[in-house]
Enzyme design. Structure first.
Site, PDB file in Angstrom:
ATOM      1  N   VAL A 106      35.223  34.852  43.944  1.00 12.04           N
ATOM      2  CA  VAL A 106      36.289  35.807  44.230  1.00 12.04           C
ATOM      3  C   VAL A 106      35.869  37.159  43.694  1.00 12.04           C
ATOM      4  CG1 VAL A 106      38.300  34.278  44.342  1.00 12.04           C
ATOM      5  CG2 VAL A 106      37.516  35.121  42.127  1.00 12.04           C
ATOM      6  N   SER A 107      36.206  38.210  44.422  1.00 13.05           N
ATOM      7  CA  SER A 107      35.984  39.556  43.926  1.00 13.05           C
ATOM      8  C   SER A 107      37.182  39.948  43.068  1.00 13.05           C
ATOM      9  CB  SER A 107      35.821  40.539  45.089  1.00 13.05           C
ATOM     10  OG  SER A 107      37.051  40.671  45.785  1.00 13.05           O
ATOM     11  N   THR A 108      37.067  41.055  42.397  1.00 14.48           N
ATOM     12  CA  THR A 108      38.159  41.516  41.541  1.00 14.48           C
ATOM     13  C   THR A 108      39.429  41.721  42.356  1.00 14.48           C
ATOM     14  OG1 THR A 108      36.576  42.631  40.103  1.00 14.48           O
ATOM     15  CG2 THR A 108      38.884  43.311  39.919  1.00 14.48           C
ATOM     16  N   GLU A 142      40.310  40.293  45.156  1.00 11.95           N
ATOM     17  CA  GLU A 142      40.794  39.087  45.823  1.00 11.95           C
ATOM     18  C   GLU A 142      41.416  38.074  44.870  1.00 11.95           C
ATOM     19  OE1 GLU A 142      37.428  38.913  49.364  1.00 11.95           O
ATOM     20  OE2 GLU A 142      37.081  37.933  47.442  1.00 11.95           O
ATOM     21  N   GLN A 143      41.255  38.237  43.579  1.00 14.37           N
ATOM     22  CA  GLN A 143      41.651  37.202  42.637  1.00 14.37           C
ATOM     23  C   GLN A 143      43.130  36.826  42.727  1.00 14.37           C
ATOM     24  OE1 GLN A 143      40.008  38.910  39.045  1.00 14.37           O
ATOM     25  NE2 GLN A 143      38.336  37.453  39.030  1.00 14.37           N
TER      26      GLN A 143
END
Length: 209
Positions: A10-12, A14-15
């Site tokens: 997960v990207s920051t 998308e978390q």
């Protein structure tokens, strides 16, 4: 096939979004692995973008696969692995060379099967087409500049591969700084063997603009 790597990311940004969380990804991989009877080794990149393959857990996964300590990498969604067709194409080529498999559950990409290999090959062909289109556009732009009397050239000793990769990254909309970061991550050599900087990228592009 017995042992696979379950890769989640997960990207920051998308978390906190539904459908993209680590738990949802893991559940999808677990269900698929259970049906196939696979043992899963888990590796996760948190807060990491898919713009580059230079992610700690992914690099560990690739090293593990190369050593033959796992037979495949499995992702719930292809974009957890890569959002770049070119990066996917390079991973697929690496998988074939090193004799491991790549499985993306959402798109049915499973290179352990004939159909999965076909899908992966089609995606690789699209990536190759994309590279050629970018190359044609770059060539046309340079010729147009030359026709206007603008002196066009690349810095002395800069390799053709390095120049082509720089233009490809820029054509994908990356900023000068992000182009420099990616070139450094890919260990693309500068004209003088140093480190890429945003100013270096800007200087090369401005010479052709």
């Amino acid at each position: 096939m017995n042992r696979v790597i379950g890769y989640t990311r997960v990207s920051t940004e998308e978390q906190g979004r539904s459908g993209l969380g680590l738990d949802a990804q893991r559940a999808a991989i677990e269900a698929h692995a259970t049906a196939k009877g696979w043992e899963v080794v888990w590796l996760t990149d948190e807060g990491k973008s898919a713009k580059s393959l230079d992610r700690p857990a992914l690099q560990t996964a690739l090293s593990t696969l190369k050593r033959g300590q796992a037979e495949a990498i499995v992702v719930a969604k292809l974009d957890r692995l890569s959002r770049s067709m070119q990066d996917f194409s390079s991973l697929f080529a690496r998988a074939k060379k090193e004799h491991w498999s790549l499985i993306a559950i959402d798109l049915g990409v499973d290179t352990t099967t004939a159909t999965g290999k076909l899908v992966a090959n089609v995606m690789g062909s699209v990536a190759e087409w994309e590279r050629e289109i970018i190359g044609e556009r770059t060539s046309a732009a340079l010729k147009a500049a030359q026709a206007r009397g603008i002196k066009v050239g690349r810095p002395r000793a800069l390799s053709r591969d390095a120049e082509t990769r720089l233009y490809e990254l820029r054509a994908h909309g990356l900023s000068f700084a992000k182009v420099a970061t990616q070139l450094n991550a890919e260990r693309v050599e500068t004209a003088h063997g140093g480190t890429w900087h945003a100013s270096t990228v800007a200087r090369i592009l401005n010479r052709a603009a």
